[in-house]
Motif scaffolding. Sequence first.
Motif, short mmCIF file in Angstrom:
data_model
loop_
_atom_site.label_atom_id
_atom_site.label_comp_id
_atom_site.label_asym_id
_atom_site.label_seq_id
_atom_site.Cartn_x
_atom_site.Cartn_y
_atom_site.Cartn_z
N ALA A 32 -0.59 -8.17 -3.51
CA ALA A 32 -0.13 -7.17 -4.10
C ALA A 32 -0.71 -6.51 -2.58
O ALA A 32 0.62 -5.51 -1.90
CB ALA A 32 -0.43 -6.98 -4.71
N VAL A 33 -1.64 -6.04 -2.15
CA VAL A 33 -2.22 -4.91 -0.75
C VAL A 33 -1.61 -5.68 0.42
O VAL A 33 -1.14 -4.91 1.68
CB VAL A 33 -3.79 -5.55 -0.56
CG1 VAL A 33 -3.83 -4.27 0.81
CG2 VAL A 33 -3.93 -4.58 -1.79
N LEU A 34 -1.45 -6.51 1.31
CA LEU A 34 -0.85 -7.34 1.59
C LEU A 34 1.05 -7.24 1.74
O LEU A 34 1.37 -6.94 2.70
CB LEU A 34 -1.63 -8.85 2.39
CG LEU A 34 -2.13 -9.19 2.08
CD1 LEU A 34 -3.28 -11.04 2.49
CD2 LEU A 34 -2.96 -9.14 3.64
N ALA A 74 1.64 1.58 -5.14
CA ALA A 74 3.08 0.19 -4.39
C ALA A 74 1.90 -1.38 -5.04
O ALA A 74 2.17 -1.73 -5.38
CB ALA A 74 3.29 0.59 -3.76
N ALA A 75 0.74 -1.32 -4.55
CA ALA A 75 0.53 -1.94 -4.91
C ALA A 75 -0.52 -2.76 -6.51
O ALA A 75 0.24 -3.68 -7.03
CB ALA A 75 -1.68 -2.56 -3.41
N ILE A 76 -0.55 -1.60 -6.68
CA ILE A 76 -0.98 -1.98 -8.94
C ILE A 76 0.57 -2.35 -9.09
O ILE A 76 0.44 -2.39 -9.98
CB ILE A 76 -1.44 -0.51 -8.76
CG1 ILE A 76 -2.92 -0.68 -8.35
CG2 ILE A 76 -1.81 -0.18 -10.22
CD1 ILE A 76 -3.52 0.81 -8.32
N GLN A 87 -11.61 -2.39 -1.93
CA GLN A 87 -10.85 -4.22 -0.71
C GLN A 87 -10.79 -2.96 0.29
O GLN A 87 -10.71 -3.33 1.82
CB GLN A 87 -10.19 -4.83 -1.58
CG GLN A 87 -10.10 -5.69 -2.54
CD GLN A 87 -9.08 -6.31 -3.09
OE1 GLN A 87 -7.69 -5.85 -2.81
NE2 GLN A 87 -9.11 -6.90 -3.50
N LYS A 88 -10.24 -1.53 0.28
CA LYS A 88 -10.07 -1.02 1.52
C LYS A 88 -10.98 0.00 1.90
O LYS A 88 -11.21 0.41 3.48
CB LYS A 88 -8.52 -0.04 0.95
CG LYS A 88 -7.11 -0.81 1.05
CD LYS A 88 -6.05 0.58 1.02
CE LYS A 88 -4.83 -0.72 1.30
NZ LYS A 88 -4.49 -0.95 2.28
N SER A 89 -12.30 -0.84 1.66
CA SER A 89 -13.65 0.04 2.38
C SER A 89 -13.04 1.52 1.74
O SER A 89 -13.84 2.33 3.01
CB SER A 89 -13.81 -0.48 3.28
OG SER A 89 -14.01 -1.98 3.04
N LEU A 90 -12.76 2.35 1.08
CA LEU A 90 -12.80 3.42 0.43
C LEU A 90 -13.82 4.21 -0.21
O LEU A 90 -13.19 3.28 -1.38
CB LEU A 90 -10.82 3.72 0.21
CG LEU A 90 -9.96 3.39 1.53
CD1 LEU A 90 -8.88 3.61 1.17
CD2 LEU A 90 -10.49 4.52 2.69
N ASN A 91 -14.36 4.99 -0.08
CA ASN A 91 -15.36 5.59 -0.80
C ASN A 91 -14.92 7.05 -1.14
O ASN A 91 -15.74 7.76 -2.48
CB ASN A 91 -16.05 5.70 -0.23
CG ASN A 91 -17.02 4.14 -0.56
OD1 ASN A 91 -16.91 3.07 -0.87
ND2 ASN A 91 -17.15 4.15 0.65
N ASP A 92 -13.98 8.21 -0.65
CA ASP A 92 -13.88 9.16 -0.41
C ASP A 92 -12.47 9.54 -1.71
O ASP A 92 -12.81 10.83 -1.97
CB ASP A 92 -13.61 10.33 0.25
CG ASP A 92 -14.99 9.85 1.17
OD1 ASP A 92 -15.95 9.40 0.26
OD2 ASP A 92 -14.30 9.90 2.42
#
Length: 265
Positions: free
Chosen positions: A229-231, A204-206, A121-126
């Motif tokens: 949760a992320v928001l 924290a979101a988890i 969702q945060k477009s993080l791949n690494d």
Amino acid sequence: MLRELSEDVRIRVKDGLRDLRTIVRQHRHDHVSGRPVPPAAKEQPFPIRGIEGLLGHAVSAFDDVMSLAESLAPHKAPGAPLVSGPQPLQSYFRATGDSALHGERAFRRDLYRLAKLVLEQKSLNDFRIRETDFAAVHGALEKRDAVLIARLHAETGRDERVALVAALSASLFVELVRQEPIKLPAPEPDAIDAGHTIAINCLAAIAIACGLATLDMEGAAGPELMEIAVLAVDARADRIHAALNSGDRVKQLTPLFASLLTHLN
């Protein structure tokens, strides 16, 4: 084959295979081609970049085959319910025997899925996710928070339950931060702090999502729950990090989590 191994060895083998897959993807031709050419390589008469390109295409072909096989493989046992979001926390901590093992397996698999989801969702791949670290989190909570977990299985009033779930969610978050199941594979020196902050926000979101699922008692859809949760974490990130840097992390985080869970539930 994995079923014949012990639980601990099986988890480590799975993490090792995931790490190998990450390394493979980092050497795809479309990933390598975007890198800047080092000055030393430009001066070499031997076609280093050409050889690297050929190897990159071979790696890409292998990765594409693995992706196809992964998409065709069943992701759950026939007849088993598809868990798209976290289960209530009490479902992960059961008495003894097979039910306890089932709860531990569900915990690490569900949280692994949530970690993967929030990174997507945060477009993080690494980032890399370690299932062994989630297993360690489960074991730590099972020992340290046995009294709270026992109360979670009992009947409680609404306000008491919110306070209880907030305390367990805060403890879960602190242990997630301690074990670091979300890691950067090879962070640059100037990106370590930023990567660490992102990982903490994801954890924290988890924890918040697990708390919401526990209060709801019915479970919830993973993508929607994680977005909420992320928001919530993004809006309270400064306060969460301040509490995390305090002397008593769980004590400072509990009222903050209670406020978030009350407003989101």
